[in-house]
Design a protein around this motif. Structure first.
Motif, mmCIF file in Angstrom:
data_model
loop_
_atom_site.group_PDB
_atom_site.id
_atom_site.type_symbol
_atom_site.label_atom_id
_atom_site.label_comp_id
_atom_site.label_asym_id
_atom_site.label_seq_id
_atom_site.Cartn_x
_atom_site.Cartn_y
_atom_site.Cartn_z
ATOM 1 N N ALA A 185 0.820 -1.213 0.000
ATOM 2 C CA ALA A 185 0.000 0.000 0.000
ATOM 3 C C ALA A 185 0.855 1.265 0.000
ATOM 4 O O ALA A 185 0.327 2.369 -0.164
ATOM 5 N N GLY A 186 2.142 1.119 0.199
ATOM 6 C CA GLY A 186 3.044 2.277 0.208
ATOM 7 C C GLY A 186 4.084 2.179 -0.899
ATOM 8 O O GLY A 186 3.997 1.327 -1.788
ATOM 9 N N ILE A 187 5.037 3.073 -0.844
ATOM 10 C CA ILE A 187 6.187 3.023 -1.769
ATOM 11 C C ILE A 187 7.443 3.067 -0.921
ATOM 12 O O ILE A 187 7.836 4.132 -0.413
ATOM 13 N N ASN A 188 8.038 1.905 -0.719
ATOM 14 C CA ASN A 188 9.220 1.780 0.130
ATOM 15 C C ASN A 188 10.488 1.911 -0.728
ATOM 16 O O ASN A 188 10.660 1.165 -1.696
ATOM 17 N N PRO A 189 11.385 2.854 -0.389
ATOM 18 C CA PRO A 189 12.587 3.067 -1.218
ATOM 19 C C PRO A 189 13.728 2.098 -0.943
ATOM 20 O O PRO A 189 14.836 2.285 -1.467
ATOM 21 N N ALA A 190 13.496 1.058 -0.150
ATOM 22 C CA ALA A 190 14.586 0.163 0.260
ATOM 23 C C ALA A 190 15.299 -0.461 -0.937
ATOM 24 O O ALA A 190 16.531 -0.470 -1.010
ATOM 25 N N GLN A 191 14.523 -1.002 -1.886
ATOM 26 C CA GLN A 191 15.136 -1.679 -3.021
ATOM 27 C C GLN A 191 15.929 -0.703 -3.887
ATOM 28 O O GLN A 191 17.037 -1.009 -4.342
ATOM 29 N N LEU A 217 30.891 6.239 -0.656
ATOM 30 C CA LEU A 217 29.639 6.276 0.102
ATOM 31 C C LEU A 217 29.967 6.451 1.580
ATOM 32 O O LEU A 217 30.820 5.740 2.122
ATOM 33 N N ILE A 218 29.276 7.382 2.220
ATOM 34 C CA ILE A 218 29.627 7.671 3.612
ATOM 35 C C ILE A 218 28.477 7.499 4.598
ATOM 36 O O ILE A 218 28.701 7.349 5.795
ATOM 37 N N HIS A 219 27.210 7.505 4.101
ATOM 38 C CA HIS A 219 26.091 7.447 5.042
ATOM 39 C C HIS A 219 24.826 7.053 4.300
ATOM 40 O O HIS A 219 24.586 7.509 3.179
ATOM 41 N N ALA A 220 24.016 6.197 4.917
ATOM 42 C CA ALA A 220 22.736 5.799 4.333
ATOM 43 C C ALA A 220 21.693 5.705 5.447
ATOM 44 O O ALA A 220 21.985 5.256 6.560
ATOM 45 N N VAL A 221 20.465 6.136 5.134
ATOM 46 C CA VAL A 221 19.357 6.082 6.093
ATOM 47 C C VAL A 221 18.122 5.579 5.361
ATOM 48 O O VAL A 221 17.825 6.029 4.250
ATOM 49 N N LEU A 222 17.403 4.655 6.007
ATOM 50 C CA LEU A 222 16.144 4.159 5.458
ATOM 51 C C LEU A 222 15.084 4.224 6.543
ATOM 52 O O LEU A 222 15.225 3.595 7.604
ATOM 53 N N GLY A 223 14.040 5.012 6.305
ATOM 54 C CA GLY A 223 12.925 5.086 7.245
ATOM 55 C C GLY A 223 13.355 5.407 8.654
ATOM 56 O O GLY A 223 14.262 6.221 8.886
#
Length: 370
Positions: A193-199, A223-229
């Motif tokens: 039901a949402g749009i998850n940017p994980a992939q 790459l120095i930093h990543a954030v998901l939700g």
């Protein structure tokens, strides 16, 4: 030299980070008060300073630049001049660079030029890449715009007093870049039901670091930093971000690499129905040495009997003096700080006092050779 060494130690004790260098600027102003420069400029690009020494006749205007700012890093080396400001330290040697320019000011006050002008520039915020841009955009800069500009940087890992030079690019250009992916949250029981940017984030982590291979010259994407939700177990993430540092030896390659990151990110985001935007911080232009100035700097080192190293490859780190090379012929060179000297930005680093005289004499020889 004792006066200059004491000045360096005082500056080392009271470091100020980018855009906060008000007390440091006051210290420099006090030093130059007794030297009676022909013109002085305050609050250039924020906290910057410039002092002008005029010759007897018109001629070229040469600029010698140093940096006012320290780092937000604890000074861990015990000494009689250890930093008194918790969490801040002159761990890149800008205290030494300032002292060298002060020493050059003393020589100019005692030995007036036959012709031309010399501008001694104390630039704020080098560490964040904001200072040179602020200086060049200050309306007062037009009054001191140089015909040529020079700077040096101390280099741990190289023999003490060795002059390290390059024709063309001396240090890489770089920028910090963050991409933000905007999707739609949903209950984690119903992620459809949402749009998850994980992939998409996972794909970009793999894809972006390969992009420098598409450049003609050297490029690097770190790459120095990543954030998901967020840590909300009942929620499927609706946003993500990925931060990276981009580097290149050529300004066009750096701009091309930025474009490649944007193109890849927009393509992947569009396929997943995500929005994407980009922000940039700590942008440094490529520091490119003018070939006409190379023999002048080389001759200065030879006149002083100093060892000279022609470095085969540019340095991967960045220095915002590079922006000056876009507005006039410019030259940045290195002075060896000792093979066993702790590296820049390390807590135990301390600028070698022995380099002060070498730096002053190098700049004086350069000035005399033009």
């Amino acid at each position: 030299m004792n006066r200059l060494i004491q000045l360096r130690h005082t500056l080392h004790q009271f470091p100020e980070i980018a855009l906060e260098e008000t007390e440091t600027a006051k210290q420099i102003l006090e030093f130059f008060a007794s030297l009676h420069p022909d013109r002085s400029y305050e609050k250039l690009g924020g906290t910057g300073l410039a002092f002008v020494f005029e010759g007897k006749k018109p001629g070229k205007r040469l600029l010698f630049r140093c940096e006012l700012d320290a780092l937000p890093i604890e000074d861990l080396k015990s000494s009689d001049h250890q930093s008194q400001i918790k969490g801040k330290g002159h761990l890149c040697g800008h205290d030494g660079h300032m002292t060298i320019i002060c020493g050059l000011g003393e020589k100019l006050a005692q030995n007036r030029l036959d012709s031309g002008e010399v501008v001694l520039l104390f630039q704020p915020a080098e560490e964040t890449g904001e200072g040179a841009k602020a200086i060049l955009e200050d309306p007062k800069f037009e009054e001191i715009r140089p015909d040529a500009a020079f700077a040096l940087h101390n280099l741990p890992g190289y023999p003490l007093h060795q002059v390290v030079m390059r024709q063309g690019t001396f240090a890489a250009g770089s920028t910090g870049m963050t991409l933000d992916l905007q999707g739609k949250t949903s209950h984690s029981a119903h992620p459809e039901a949402g749009i998850n940017p994980a992939q998409t984030l996972a794909v970009l982590i793999q894809e972006l670091s390969q992009l420098p291979k598409k450049l003609e010259g050297f490029g690097l994407l770190t790459l120095i930093h990543a954030v998901l939700g967020s840590v909300a177990f009942g929620t499927s993430a609706g946003k993500a971000s990925l931060s990276m540092t981009l580097r290149a030896y050529d300004q066009k390659d750096l701009e091309r690499l930025i474009d490649l990151v944007k193109e890849a990110s927009k393509s992947e985001a569009a396929q997943a129905g995500l929005g994407v935007n980009f922000t940039f911080v700590e942008s440094f232009a490529v520091a490119k040495n003018d070939p006409i100035l190379y023999p002048i700097v080389e001759k200065a080192a030879e006149n002083l009997g100093l060892s000279i190293l022609e470095k085969p490859e540019p340095f991967r780190w960045s220095e915002d003096f590079g922006l000056f090379s876009q507005i006039c012929p410019a030259f940045l060179f290195g002075l060896g700080a000792g093979e066993n000297c702790p590296q820049l930005h390390e807590g135990t680093y301390d600028f070698p006092d022995e380099l002060i005289e070498t730096g002053v004499e190098m700049f004086w020889e350069i000035l005399s050779g033009i």
